[in-house]
Design a protein around this motif. Sequence first.
Motif: not given
Length: 261
Positions: A66, A70, A115, A118
């Motif tokens: 993640a 990110d 993550a 997104r």
Amino acid sequence: MSRGLNWLRGLAGGDELGGFPASVKVVDGELGNRAARFIAVVPDSRNPFPRARNGEVGLLEGWGLAKAVDEVIEADRELAAKRVLVALVDVPSQAYGRREEALGIHQALAGAVDAYARARLAGHPVIGLLVGKAMSGAFLAHGYQAQRLIALDDAGVMVHAMGKAAAARITLRSVEEVEALAAKVPPMAYDLESYASLGLLWERVSVGDAEQPSAADIGRTRECLERAVEDIGSSTDLAGRLGAENRAASSRVREMLRAQW
């Protein structure tokens, strides 16, 4: 021996970034004319969680993945051309253990899934390259959110919800009976041919040595990855996975849901 690490070094080439668990390898490089981040989960014999020492995706790995994704989302937020994310997949399972459950492995793996999703929705081309095992929740956390899934055409590449021994225990069958069932029911099978029949693989790449890739193997695979980025274009969804003959029921259910909602 780690297929994920060998392919990471061959494809990415650069230095590993710091700040991640020893089992999560992250390298920034290029793919065609695009900046790219290559990510792999690898075995770590010194992992403080014994259940995650053989390449499994556990607590540290979930949060590490993640973080790696990110960072890219945040750094490229204002850029028109988003960085490519390449998930190199060789993961035997999620980490099963009492400590993992008590400390929230479901949240760690969900963080990795979130993550990647997104990043995809933000415009990052996300590619999952299956170089070894892609099993269970580990694959869901690392690679499955990709717009394009590519696999090495090699017998050592396997995809399934669980290992054969575990599937046998759960279904109260012998391993031989599970294998016989898999031969008739594609979603139960482990081989790439059956998985491809579900419409989930974008392409398979033939290589000479999946364990220790040659320069020719690396070049052929990089070329496939570059074509995948072009094919993704501006797409941010996973619609390319539907349409295969063995996904007819999935398509029908989606049609019925849209009609009712």
